[in-house]
Design a protein around this motif. Structure first.
Motif, PDB file in Angstrom:
ATOM      1  N   TYR A  56      -2.129  79.263  15.437  1.00  0.00           N
ATOM      2  CA  TYR A  56      -1.695  77.958  15.068  1.00  0.00           C
ATOM      3  C   TYR A  56      -1.304  77.134  16.237  1.00  0.00           C
ATOM      4  O   TYR A  56      -1.620  76.078  16.674  1.00  0.00           O
ATOM      5  CB  TYR A  56      -0.863  77.650  14.185  1.00  0.00           C
ATOM      6  N   GLU A  94      -6.922  81.165   6.388  1.00  0.00           N
ATOM      7  CA  GLU A  94      -6.705  80.304   7.574  1.00  0.00           C
ATOM      8  C   GLU A  94      -5.549  81.124   8.147  1.00  0.00           C
ATOM      9  O   GLU A  94      -4.887  82.025   7.752  1.00  0.00           O
ATOM     10  CB  GLU A  94      -5.995  78.827   7.018  1.00  0.00           C
ATOM     11  N   PRO A  95      -5.553  80.769   9.565  1.00  0.00           N
ATOM     12  CA  PRO A  95      -6.343  79.819  10.500  1.00  0.00           C
ATOM     13  C   PRO A  95      -7.657  80.461  10.541  1.00  0.00           C
ATOM     14  O   PRO A  95      -7.912  81.564  11.264  1.00  0.00           O
ATOM     15  CB  PRO A  95      -5.571  79.707  11.701  1.00  0.00           C
ATOM     16  N   ALA A 117       3.234  71.243   9.666  1.00  0.00           N
ATOM     17  CA  ALA A 117       2.487  72.073  10.300  1.00  0.00           C
ATOM     18  C   ALA A 117       3.065  72.607  11.349  1.00  0.00           C
ATOM     19  O   ALA A 117       3.032  73.923  11.606  1.00  0.00           O
ATOM     20  CB  ALA A 117       1.160  71.535  10.668  1.00  0.00           C
ATOM     21  N   ASP A 170      -4.251  76.433  18.413  1.00  0.00           N
ATOM     22  CA  ASP A 170      -4.953  75.158  17.835  1.00  0.00           C
ATOM     23  C   ASP A 170      -4.185  74.069  18.170  1.00  0.00           C
ATOM     24  O   ASP A 170      -5.110  73.075  18.473  1.00  0.00           O
ATOM     25  CB  ASP A 170      -5.092  75.790  16.317  1.00  0.00           C
ATOM     26  N   MET A 200       4.237  76.658  11.839  1.00  0.00           N
ATOM     27  CA  MET A 200       3.655  77.717  13.084  1.00  0.00           C
ATOM     28  C   MET A 200       4.995  78.179  13.662  1.00  0.00           C
ATOM     29  O   MET A 200       4.971  79.335  13.917  1.00  0.00           O
ATOM     30  CB  MET A 200       3.121  76.514  13.996  1.00  0.00           C
TER      31      MET A 200
END
Lengths: 324, 324
Positions: free
Chosen positions: B146, A23-24, B160, B149, B164
């Motif tokens: 990220y 990931e990502p 999350a 995303d 990031m």
């Protein structure tokens, strides 16, 4: 298994073991997509073969060889954005399949991953390998910049063109060999000699690609000819034709290389006719032979038994054979 | 000269001596343009200060410090393409002043130049420094991915988000310190401790930036507030507000963060009102204090005389002071 296939299998295994399956996904999927596209892995093969030539174990060169292959693919990824190329090895390019931002960022990551692989080399040799690798990476960027500059310049000399293809294409082949030679324990002057061999061979290959793109047999070449002509690429053939043509023909050639909307087959036929009148095919073939001769003189300067050179010459003659 | 200014002068001198004042100009001018923009050079300062903290000569860390600063500027160059940012430190970004292709290729070259600088470190230490540097470079790319995303995701958790900003911002500060510490001769566990210190401090700084962007005093902050709100950036403040708001307020907030065409001052005022109702300013301040406390616990675990820590704490308190 044939010795070269044996080395190819090592490279394939090394590429499948990279820490890029994580990931990502938006970052790593384009990387595995790019590295799994195959290709002949010429550059890492040159590295492993050079290590063997000087009596080294190719396994010791595998981290550096892998680094070179990842670096090469990273440059393709970014070049495809710059050249707006929709296809690479018959598949969508990353920036087409995903988008420009993904292609930029996945490429950057590949560059870091390449250095990460290189760092797995013998610590004693790492500073020297870093130096060659980094110098080469910078030169490849310089070559790409000259290529971009030449697109927009009406005034490119043949020397400047040859220097551009040296930087953009040849130095990486040369460095692949030199890095392999250093890992194999080559003396400084032998590592330099094999670099010069690779550099001259690399220029010969690129000139040959230019030649095939114009005059190749599509069935043998494996792709449509005339692509460079349609894209108005100022290759050696174009520059030499300008030099060797009558003023009228030179002016006609210049005009063709300013148009973007002419019927492809008409344009290709007209330009090839002007190329033929200028005799550039023969000029290019002679120049290629000169570079090959120069390359061989550097290889001959290395004291090696004939047997040690065989895999290298076999690989390279396979690349040259596409011409004939 | 103040000790920190003394180190800044070393960094400035090292950056002016880079091999980037050469041809092709189309490649190197954007690089010198980028590196001459100044900035506080926080990251290389952290490296040199960390080397000194452990009794090392900062000159020994200068190649690595320079590498880190070039790498940081390279990421900004590519990030500005990705974020379509027109300005950086009050000047046109490279992709605006030149074009996207130039920004890609000059950035790639900077990345290579950064490694070239790193390679000037003590050969004995190079493998270890390469490992930290490369791991960090990859993580910074992951953080940026990220971030991309999350722009397109309606479902980002606070954890999350914190991960990031850890990757995108904090790990490079942490690695700057760790690399400096290693060069200064720090023991493994001390190098790890200073890394954790930098990582936690880095997250605190980013949260503080988020806070200042919403609630800062424009006169002190030095730029207009509300930029993140206008850009629909899902910062900690937004995510925490969603968590702490009534269903109606959460839904209103979501709606604001889907619009692009509302009157800026109206939107900023409405969102700040929702942030205030959710009490997110206090939540953010508490979280920042938690990260600073965690950071300090790692620094305290390193046995250092108070005097050795002084320049580090002075530099960092200067960064934190912007908040108050």
């Amino acid at each position: 298994m044939h010795p070269i296939e044996h080395l190819q299998a090592k490279i394939a295994a090394s590429l499948s073991n990279l820490p890029i399956y994580r990931e990502p996904a938006g970052l790593y999927e384009p990387i595995s997509y790019t590295l799994q596209q195959g290709g002949k892995r010429i550059r890492p093969l040159l590295t492993l073969i050079a290590t063997q030539m000087f009596g080294g174990n190719p396994d010791k060169a595998l981290p550096a060889a892998t680094a070179i292959e990842i670096f090469h693919n990273f440059t393709l990824l970014h070049d495809d954005i710059i050249d707006q190329a929709p296809l690479r090895r018959g598949r969508d390019t990353v920036y087409k399949k995903w988008n420009i931002n993904t292609a930029i960022l996945s490429g950057d990551t590949m560059f870091a991953v390449a250095y990460g692989q290189l760092a797995g080399s013998d610590p004693q040799q790492l500073p020297q390998l870093m130096q060659v690798f980094t110098k080469t990476a910078i030169e490849v960027c310089e070559g790409q910049q000259y290529d971009i500059d030449f697109e927009n310049s009406g005034d490119v000399t043949i020397d400047a063109y040859l220097n551009m293809i040296r930087l953009k294409t040849a130095v990486l082949l040369a460095a692949s060999l030199k890095i392999g030679a250093l890992i194999g324990g080559a003396a400084h002057q032998d590592a330099e000699a094999i670099y010069r061999f690779g550099e001259n061979m690399g220029i010969a290959f690129q000139l040959q690609d230019d030649l095939l793109d114009a005059f190749g047999d599509e069935a043998v070449f494996g792709k449509k000819t005339g692509g460079d002509i349609i894209a108005n690429k100022k290759t050696y053939l174009y520059l030499k034709a300008l030099e060797c043509s009558s003023p009228e023909n030179a002016s006609a050639l210049r005009k063709w290389f300013c148009t973007r909307d002419s019927e492809p087959q008409v344009k290709i036929a007209a330009v090839l006719d002007l190329f033929n009148k200028a005799g550039v095919k023969q000029h290019a073939e002679n120049l290629i032979q000169d570079y090959i001769k120069e390359a061989m003189s550097h290889l001959d300067a290395i004291r090696l038994v004939e047997k040690a050179r065989a895999p290298l010459l076999e690989l390279l003659s396979g690349m040259l054979k596409r011409n004939h």
